[in-house]
Scaffold this active site. Structure first.
Site, PDB file in Angstrom:
ATOM      1  CE  LYS A  15       0.944   1.173   4.454  1.00  0.00           C
ATOM      2  NZ  LYS A  15       1.708   2.401   4.837  1.00  0.00           N
ATOM      3  CG  MET A 100      10.997  -7.614   5.050  1.00  0.00           C
ATOM      4  SD  MET A 100      11.775  -8.952   5.982  1.00  0.00           S
ATOM      5  CE  MET A 100      11.004  -8.736   7.585  1.00  0.00           C
ATOM      6  N   GLY A 101      10.439  -3.163   6.070  1.00  0.00           N
ATOM      7  CA  GLY A 101      10.779  -1.875   6.653  1.00  0.00           C
ATOM      8  C   GLY A 101      10.706  -0.724   5.680  1.00  0.00           C
ATOM      9  N   GLY A 102       9.794  -0.825   4.711  1.00  0.00           N
ATOM     10  CA  GLY A 102       9.712   0.214   3.692  1.00  0.00           C
ATOM     11  C   GLY A 102       8.553   1.174   3.846  1.00  0.00           C
ATOM     12  N   GLY A 103       7.657   0.909   4.799  1.00  0.00           N
ATOM     13  CA  GLY A 103       6.482   1.758   4.949  1.00  0.00           C
ATOM     14  C   GLY A 103       5.377   1.442   3.967  1.00  0.00           C
ATOM     15  N   GLY A 105       3.676  -1.602   4.132  1.00  0.00           N
ATOM     16  CA  GLY A 105       2.722  -2.507   4.763  1.00  0.00           C
ATOM     17  C   GLY A 105       2.880  -3.969   4.441  1.00  0.00           C
ATOM     18  N   GLY A 106       4.073  -4.419   4.089  1.00  0.00           N
ATOM     19  CA  GLY A 106       4.245  -5.809   3.686  1.00  0.00           C
ATOM     20  C   GLY A 106       3.822  -6.807   4.744  1.00  0.00           C
ATOM     21  N   GLY A 107       4.267  -6.620   5.979  1.00  0.00           N
ATOM     22  CA  GLY A 107       3.898  -7.544   7.044  1.00  0.00           C
ATOM     23  C   GLY A 107       2.413  -7.520   7.346  1.00  0.00           C
ATOM     24  CG  ASP A 141      -0.623   0.196   8.092  1.00  0.00           C
ATOM     25  OD1 ASP A 141      -1.300   1.185   8.433  1.00  0.00           O
ATOM     26  OD2 ASP A 141       0.579   0.267   7.783  1.00  0.00           O
TER      27      ASP A 141
END
Length: 305
Positions: A15, A100-103, A105-107, A141
């Protein structure tokens, strides 16, 4: 896509926060915000295989992350009380593409995808609203990924109003750094009093990201990437970063700018979506399996029209 009634493969999209305003801070420490969520067609993939061993397995194993701390596992555990059959288990294979950790919303997306898939495969028959209510326990999220529509969001991100947005192409850039969300939200210089806006204002005029200046201060590489991308247009930060994005009217221009992106940064060209690719694929699976007698009664009533 595998249409076996015991197997399901779903995309798990990223997202973007088209803007992010922080309008206050609650007594519990969470921040009140307003944002526009839009999905993009850059996705992880999750493969689900129904078992009857009452076990939840996730592969590949992520180093330094115990299975019990994996959001996918936690999402599955939330649904175990609602299983149609107590012997049901699940084998899940995650194929990562999202950084990962990109803002982006992967997780949260992975967790929501697990909720959506298991709601069907385990015959839980929970509404989307109930799934979102469960999911927000794991992350603010998650509800937007569960509901599956582009949205104007308020609260901590869980109060959603469906919107129809333009669907431009985006150039997405991931600087080679990891942004600590906790560090950003505890920074004393973070703006926490942006005046709330109406949804009509958000759709017509957009907004900014209150986290941008603080993120750039703590992460020089984000600042460098932002200044580079800004040469080509209205560069924006999604979430707390580290990913930055820029919208384009056509694919050719997006690819042209991507071709000049410094190789030290990851980059993708993707398309905005108003409906989550997860929902499109899940509805296709359900349509394919409507006529299977022994599975029909397991399908969630929230998806069977």
């Amino acid at each position: 896509m595998d249409y076996s009634v015991n197997k399901m493969q779903l995309p798990s999209p990223a997202k973007l926060n088209l803007f992010l305003h922080i309008t206050g801070r609650r007594e519990d420490g969470y921040h009140e915000l307003q944002t526009l969520f839009q999905f993009i067609d850059l996705c992880d993939t999750l493969d689900f295989s129904l078992t009857r061993n009452n076990q939840i397995t996730i592969s590949p194993i992520i180093e330094q992350l115990p299975t019990e701390d994996n959001l996918i596992y936690k999402a599955a555990k939330l649904l175990t009380p609602f299983k149609k059959d107590s012997t049901f288990g699940i084998d899940i294979i995650l194929t990562k593409q999202l950084p990962m950790g990109g803002g982006i919303g992967g997780g949260s997306s992975n967790a929501a995808t697990a909720l959506l898939a298991l709601n069907v495969l385990w015959g839980c028959q929970l509404s989307l609203e109930k799934l979102a209510e469960l999911g927000v326990q794991l992350g603010a999220d998650i509800p937007v990924f569960v509901m599956g529509f582009a949205a104007f969001a308020e609260g901590v991100g869980e109060k959603l109003q469906k919107v129809e947005l333009d669907t431009p192409y985006f150039l997405l850039i991931k600087p080679n750094c990891h942004v600590s969300t906790g560090q950003i939200f505890t920074d004393k210089y973070l703006t926490r009093d942006t005046p709330p806006i109406r949804i009509s204002h958000a759709l017509k005029l957009g907004g900014h990201n209150d986290c941008l200046d603080v993120v750039k201060k703590h992460n020089p590489e984000v600042n460098e990437a932002y200044l580079w991308l800004k040469n080509y247009g209205d560069a924006k930060l999604t979430g707390t970063g580290a990913c930055l994005f820029l919208a384009f009217d056509n694919l050719r221009d997006a690819e042209r700018v991507r071709s000049s992106t410094p190789t030290k940064w990851q980059s993708w060209v993707c398309r905005g979506c108003n409906t989550s690719p997860t929902h499109a694929a899940l509805n296709q699976w359900i349509e394919q399996n409507r006529g299977v007698p022994h599975i029909k009664h397991h399908l969630s009533q929230s998806f069977l029209g």
